[in-house]
Design an enzyme around this catalytic site. Structure first.
Site, PDB file in Angstrom:
ATOM      1  CG  ASP A 311      -1.774   1.197   1.369  1.00 39.33           C
ATOM      2  OD1 ASP A 311      -2.389   1.591   0.364  1.00 39.33           O
ATOM      3  OD2 ASP A 311      -1.816   1.776   2.462  1.00 39.33           O
ATOM      4  CG  ASP A 502      -1.596   2.194   7.211  1.00 42.44           C
ATOM      5  OD1 ASP A 502      -2.020   2.198   6.038  1.00 42.44           O
ATOM      6  OD2 ASP A 502      -1.541   3.218   7.914  1.00 42.44           O
ATOM      7  CG  ASP A 506      -4.303  -1.236   3.120  1.00 41.23           C
ATOM      8  OD1 ASP A 506      -4.559  -1.103   1.913  1.00 41.23           O
ATOM      9  OD2 ASP A 506      -3.672  -0.395   3.779  1.00 41.23           O
TER      10      ASP A 506
END
Length: 642
Positions: A311, A502, A506
């Site tokens: 990410d 995080d 996600d």
């Protein structure tokens, strides 16, 4: 009934029994009392056999069969054929080996056990002008707590009026204390390394960082690596080989003692000793570095990953937007003072950036009133008699039905401001790439990862600007959580996939990946729950260290297995040929077992190439705790954009 804890408590006595039996028996033999010699050795051996039989029956009830059966056979055969001394020596070697194995496993799990043993139980709460000691389960959100020097922070919270010096080494692996200032978030489980300070609880104990850590630790201690389960399956094959070789030696020589010697040499086997100890040591070693792994299965999977999906916000970047510029018809300071005053009531990550920017300019902030916030979109309220609103361009334009023209600036996030229903300006925020990211991504390549994909819900231009010059195989932007899952599943067709993220968005992808790693103790609770590992300190180099530890553990486990099994089989062949007596075989096997256990414990001392460097590849400064605290400080919440 689970007899394992009961047998563990008896282990010192099970070691002492054959020692006492041997001492009495050998003394009796020397004095000419052969009957006492036989009785003392038989009783000592039978006591160990009884405990071993109970263990085997309990494991059979759980559907497991191991090489402990060989130990039972060897002692029984030795007694049956009059090899009383050999039987007692095997009993001593077996019970002693079990005791050494438990000590070794305890050492291997020491970091995990330390986390469990230091869990805070009570806290000092200030209520109605009085101080009271309360159990952590009684703490409510908003309670004001006092933390004395040496005490553990009992729940997650924020610093009150003072600053605090905290030792987070047990949680993050960072050796130096970190300085936290008023309003900054702190983790439960950290120790007060400075003077007394006050804090305000932001989560109950059951939802705090340390509670989550303890759940991870308990899951880790229950888990079993696939390699260890494979060893259990091979136990039947090795048992069959041992019995066959012992039978052949007896048939060809006509001497049953040779069969006893073969059984003794095969008791127990390095296959069931080395593998679990090596993986337990690796999990403990990773915890020391701040990477909390949910068990041996995950660590073994980490050694095999071939693709990385990562990410952007809060993972590749710091996730802490900074105010980059203000475009306004009003004086900049006046606009900033109004929106920062309003944002004091918001927990949004960009709100913190505005308050920090206003304080840096020494602006006088006032308390807002009648505040209403749409999470992830914007906030509105009254400030100094004015109706102030700040949020995304579309949110402000729709809410007040005002046209907003805006030319996007690459690499920034824009927020619109309205005052008394009129468009007042645009604020631009930028998010900084984590220092040393290029070196870390190159490190993943060196560790065998073949593909690295950036997957973000942010706009394409922001993703391209952030990823420019970095070794990505693919950059995907404007992704929904479902699309991130599709990327992970597609990559799984090429090999094991690791996902690092995080945010709440996600969590589904973290769960879908072979290995999901959640960044940061203050990241999304959903992400931490879905992940296979949690990185307690926001440093991506610790993931590299975790992979190196996993790969090292795998090498050590395989070395122990191949060397131990090779030596055991060689010893069995020598015993079958009549060159090893049962007593000599027991001593030989014990040396092999001790050797493989010591080799497995090498996993505790794995020195990863990235373990001594910071994110940037340079050793962290060790002479300035405040500077270290600044480098460790991070936002208590994550946001994607306003």
């Amino acid at each position: 009934m689970n007899v394992e804890p009961w047998l563990r408590s008896l282990q010192p006595f099970l070691v002492a029994a054959p020692i006492l039996g041997l001492v009495i028996g050998l003394t009796a033999l020397h004095g000419g009392f052969r009957d006492l010699f036989i009785i003392s050795l038989m009783l000592a051996t039978l006591l160990v056999m009884l405990a071993l039989a109970a263990q085997i029956v309990a494991r059979l009830g759980d559907g497991e069969i191991g090489l402990d059966v060989i130990a039972l056979l060897s002692m029984g055969a030795a007694l049956l054929f009059g090899e009383y001394l050999a039987a007692a020596v095997v009993a001593l070697m077996y019970s002693g080996g079990q005791y050494i194995e438990n000590i070794a496993e305890g050492r291997a799990r020491r970091e995990m056990t330390a986390l469990l043993s230091r869990a805070p139980r009570t806290a000092t709460r200030r209520r109605d002008g009085r101080l009271e000691e309360v159990a952590v389960d009684m703490i409510d959100v908003g309670d004001r707590l006092l933390v004395r020097r040496g005490d553990l922070v009992s729940v997650d919270g924020v610093i009150g009026e003072e600053t605090a010096l905290l030792d987070e080494s047990a949680l993050t692996g960072e050796p130096l204390p970190v300085r936290k200032r008023k309003g900054e978030a702190i983790m439960s489980g950290a120790a007060n390394a400075g003077d007394l300070f006050s804090m305000v609880a932001t989560k109950p104990a059951s939802q705090s960082t340390y509670s989550g850590i303890l759940k991870l630790v308990e899951a880790a201690q229950r888990s079993k690596a696939p390699m260890a389960r494979l060893a259990d399956r091979y136990a039947l094959l090795f048992l069959a080989l041992t019995v066959a070789l012992a039978s052949i030696a007896w048939l060809l020589s006509g001497d049953p003692v040779r069969a006893v010697a073969v059984l003794v040499v095969a008791t127990p086997c390095p296959l069931i000793l080395a593998v679990p100890i090596a993986w337990s040591a690796g999990v403990s070693r990773a915890a020391r570095s701040g990477l909390l792994i949910k068990g041996a299965r995950v660590l073994e999977g980490l050694s095999r990953v071939r693709s990385l999906v990562i990410d952007k916000t809060g993972t590749l970047t710091e996730g802490k937007p900074r105010l980059a510029s203000i475009n306004s018809a009003l004086p900049e300071d006046e606009l900033l003072r109004l929106v920062a005053s309003l944002d004091q009531a918001s927990s949004h990550v960009a709100a913190r950036a505005l308050v920090d920017a206003a304080q840096a300019r020494n602006l006088d902030l006032v308390s807002p009133s009648n505040v209403s916030e749409n999470r992830g979109e914007g906030i509105a309220g009254e400030v100094a008699g004015k109706l102030v609103a700040i949020g995304g361009i579309g949110y402000i334009a729709t809410k007040f039905r005002i046209p907003i023209e805006y030319d996007h600036c690459p690499g920034t996030i824009a927020a619109a401001v309205a005052i008394d229903g009129t468009f007042a300006g645009i604020l631009l925020f930028s998010d900084k790439l984590r220092e040393g990211t290029d070196r870390i991504l190159a490190g993943f390549r060196r560790l065998g990862l073949e593909r690295i994909i950036l997957a973000t819900g942010d706009r394409g231009d922001v993703a391209r600007q952030i990823s420019h010059g970095l070794p990505f195989d693919e950059v995907r932007s404007d992704l929904s959580p479902e699309q991130k899952i599709e990327i992970v599943r597609a990559e799984k067709q090429r090999g094991p996939v690791m996902m690092i993220g995080d945010g709440t968005n996600d969590a589904p992808a973290l769960a879908a990946a072979d290995i999901g790693i959640a960044i940061g103790a203050h990241g999304s609770a959903a992400a931490a729950e879905a992940a296979d590992a949690v990185l307690l300190v926001e440093r991506l180099d610790r993931v590299l260290e975790g992979i190196e530890i996993a790969q090292g553990c795998r090498r050590i486990a395989l070395q122990s297995v191949f060397a131990g099994i090779g030596l055991s089989v060689a010893g069995m062949i020598v015993a079958a040929m009549g060159y090893l007596t049962p007593v000599q075989g027991a001593l030989f096997q014990e040396m092999v077992d001790v050797a493989v256990i010591l080799n497995a414990l090498r996993a505790l001392r794995i020195r990863a190439a990235f373990s001594s460097t910071g994110v940037s590849g340079r050793p962290p400064a060790r002479d300035d705790p405040d500077a270290k605290a600044e480098s460790m400080s991070s936002s208590a919440s994550r946001g994607k954009s306003r």
